[in-house]
Motif scaffolding. Structure first.
Motif, mmCIF file in Angstrom:
data_model
loop_
_atom_site.group_PDB
_atom_site.id
_atom_site.type_symbol
_atom_site.label_atom_id
_atom_site.label_comp_id
_atom_site.label_asym_id
_atom_site.label_seq_id
_atom_site.Cartn_x
_atom_site.Cartn_y
_atom_site.Cartn_z
ATOM 1 N N VAL A 72 46.344 36.918 42.090
ATOM 2 C CA VAL A 72 47.477 37.815 42.358
ATOM 3 C C VAL A 72 46.992 39.243 42.562
ATOM 4 O O VAL A 72 47.506 39.978 43.423
ATOM 5 N N THR A 115 48.272 37.865 47.611
ATOM 6 C CA THR A 115 49.209 36.774 47.338
ATOM 7 C C THR A 115 49.424 35.845 48.521
ATOM 8 O O THR A 115 49.817 34.701 48.339
ATOM 9 N N ILE A 134 47.473 31.558 45.733
ATOM 10 C CA ILE A 134 47.708 31.514 44.283
ATOM 11 C C ILE A 134 47.738 30.072 43.813
ATOM 12 O O ILE A 134 47.133 29.717 42.791
#
Length: 424
Positions: free
Chosen positions: A71, A75, A306
Motif C-alpha cells: 500500500v 495500490t 495488494i
C-alpha cells in the motif's frame, strides 16, 4: 464510526440492498486465529473462515506486513497497462504448485466466478467447441454464465434467467444418495449421459469440483474423478478442476485432485489463496493458456498488486506452518467427534469431507428424506452459543465446517462441545 450490532443492523436495512443476506446479525470488529469478535465484544468461534477464505487466519502477520508494504508503494496500475513483479511472482508460484509435470501458465482475476468464466473462455477458444458439461449439485458462481453452471435454483438462480447456453448437466457421484454406486460405475453413468445428450466431439470442457462445496460437501466415490479425466483426454475435451473452495491446503493436500493423482488441464482458484483479499486465478497447460490471443484475457482489477502481495505472503505462510498437515490434524480431531455424534443422533445420515472441509447431512430418522428444518435449528443453536457454522446442500440439509487452518486445539475443542450441545 461504529455502534452496536443492533444499531448497525438498523442502519443496514436503509443502506444495503435486501438481496444481500448474512448468516448472523453480528457485526465483526476484529478477528484472528479461530475467533471473531463483534462490535458488542462477543467472541464467536469460527467454523466458516469467510467461506474457506481465511485459511491462514484473518490477520496473518506475513499477510498484514506484505499488504502494508505494498500500500505504501502503490495500490494499482492495472497489469494490462503498467505491469509489476508481484503478478508475475504469483503466477510462478501457482505454476509450480498446481499438479502436473508439463509447462504451466496462469492468469489472475478477482473472484472465483470470474476464474470459472475465463476457464470456459479458454477451453472454448482452444478447442473450438461450444459445450460445457457440469454436474448435479454443482456450484460455480453467481454471474450469468456461472449461474447457468450452478445447479441450485434458490437463492442463486431464481428469476435471474435466461442464462447462458450450451451448458449440460451430468449425474454426480453422491455415495449416500446413489446407492453407494462405485466411482467407476458412477463415471460410466455420467459419460453415457454426455455421449448421448451432448456428443463427445462437441464438449469443450468438463468442469467439476473435486469435492462439491455449496452442493453439500459431496465427496465422489473413489475412481470417479480419474475415470472422467481419462474420458476427457480421449474425447479431446478440457478437464477443469474447480478448486476454488478445496484448494490451498483445505483438504489436507495443496489441491483436492492430488488425493487420486488426477492432473487437470485447467484449475480455477480463489478463496484461500490471498489471506482474505480478492484474488482468483486460472492455472493450466501452457498450450491451452497460450491459445488465447493477446488481450483476450484480463480485467481492470485482476491481479491487483495488494492482493498479489497478500497471496505471496499467504502461500509462504502455508508452507512455513505446513497447513496441509494442519488440515489433516483438524480432520483427525473432528471426525471421531462427528462420528460419535452421528452414532448418538439418528438425524445424521452421513459424516463426510476431508481435511478441514467436513460436513454432516441431516435427514428424518430412518429415511434419506432431507431435513432442512432440523439443520437450520441446529445452526441457530450454534449461533446462539457463539459458534459460527454454515449450512449448504441442494436440499438445505447439510451443516458444513470450515475452520481456519490455524485454529487452536482449544478453540477446536470448544467449538465441537458447542456443536454437541446444539444437537442435544
Amino acid at each position: 464510526m461504529s455502534g452496536s450490532s443492533a444499531e448497525l443492523h438498523r442502519r443496514r436495512t436503509t443502506a444495503v440492498a435486501r438481496g444481500v443476506g448474512s448468516v448472523v446479525p453480528a457485526y465483526v470488529a476484529r478477528a484472528g486465529g479461530g475467533t471473531l469478535v463483534d462490535v458488542d465484544g462477543r467472541e464467536w468461534l469460527d467454523f466458516a473462515a469467510g467461506i474457506a477464505v481465511t485459511s491462514v487466519g484473518n490477520s496473518a502477520p506475513r499477510v498484514v506486513a506484505a499488504v502494508r508494504d505494498q500500500v505504501e508503494r502503490f495500490t494499482h496500475t492495472c497489469f494490462m497497462v503498467a505491469p509489476y513483479e508481484s503478478y508475475v511472482a504469483v503466477c510462478e508460484r501457482l505454476n509450480a504448485l498446481v499438479p502436473g509435470a508439463g509447462e504451466r501458465r496462469s492468469a489472475l482475476f478477482n473472484s472465483g466466478a470470474e476464474a470459472v468464466e475465463n476457464a470456459v473462455k479458454i477451453a472454448r477458444h482452444a478447442t473450438g467447441r461450444p459445450a460445457v458439461v457440469v454436474f448435479e449439485h454443482a456450484y460455480h458462481g453467481r454471474t450469468n454464465l456461472t449461474m447457468a453452471l450452478t445447479a441450485k435454483n434458490m437463492p442463486y438462480k431464481h428469476r435471474f434467467g435466461p442464462f447462458a447456453g450450451e451448458i449440460y448437466r451430468a449425474p454426480m457421484s453422491y455415495p449416500l444418495r446413489d446407492g453407494g454406486l462405485s466411482g467407476a460405475a458412477a463415471a460410466a453413468r455420467a459419460i453415457d449421459v454426455i455421449d448421448k445428450q451432448v456428443g463427445a466431439e462437441n464438449v469443450a470442457a468438463l468442469l467439476i469440483e473435486p469435492i462439491q462445496g455449496e452442493g453439500g460437501f459431496v465427496v465422489p466415490a473413489e475412481g470417479f474423478l480419474p475415470a472422467l479425466r481419462e474420458w476427457t483426454a480421449a474425447a479431446g475435451a478440457v478437464f477443469v478442476a474447480d478448486e476454488i473452495q478445496t484448494g490451498f491446503c483445505r483438504t489436507g493436500d495443496w489441491f483436492a485432485v492430488q488425493r487420486e493423482g488426477v492432473v487437470p488441464d485447467l484449475v480455477t482458484l480463489a478463496k484461500g489463496m490471498a489471506g482474505g483479499l480478492p484474488l482468483a486465478a486460472v492455472t493450466g497447460r501452457a498450450d491451452l493458456m497460450d491459445a488465447v490471443h493477446p488481450g483476450g484475457l484480463g480485467g481492470t482489477y485482476g491481479g491487483n498488486p495488494i492482493a498479489c502481495a497478500a497471496s505471496l505472503a499467504a502461500i509462504e505462510t502455508m508452507r512455513e506452518l505446513d497447513l496441509c498437515a494442519a488440515a489433516r490434524r483438524i480432520e483427525a480431531t473432528m471426525l471421531p467427534r462427528l462420528r460419535g455424534l452421528a452414532e448418538r443422533d439418528a438425524r445424521i445420515a452421513e459424516v463426510r469431507g476431508r481435511g478441514a472441509m467436513l460436513a454432516v447431512e441431516l435427514v428424518r430418522p430412518g429415511t434419506l428424506e432431507p431435513d432442512p428444518v432440523a439443520t437450520a435449528t441446529v445452526a441457530a443453536a450454534c449461533h446462539r452459543a457463539g459458534l459460527l457454522v454454515l449450512t449448504c446442500g441442494t436440499y438445505g440439509n447439510v451443516l458444513r465446517f470450515l475452520p481456519p487452518l490455524v485454529i487452536s486445539d482449544d478453540e477446536l475443542a470448544r467449538a465441537l462441545d458447542i456443536l454437541d450441545s446444539a444437537f442435544a
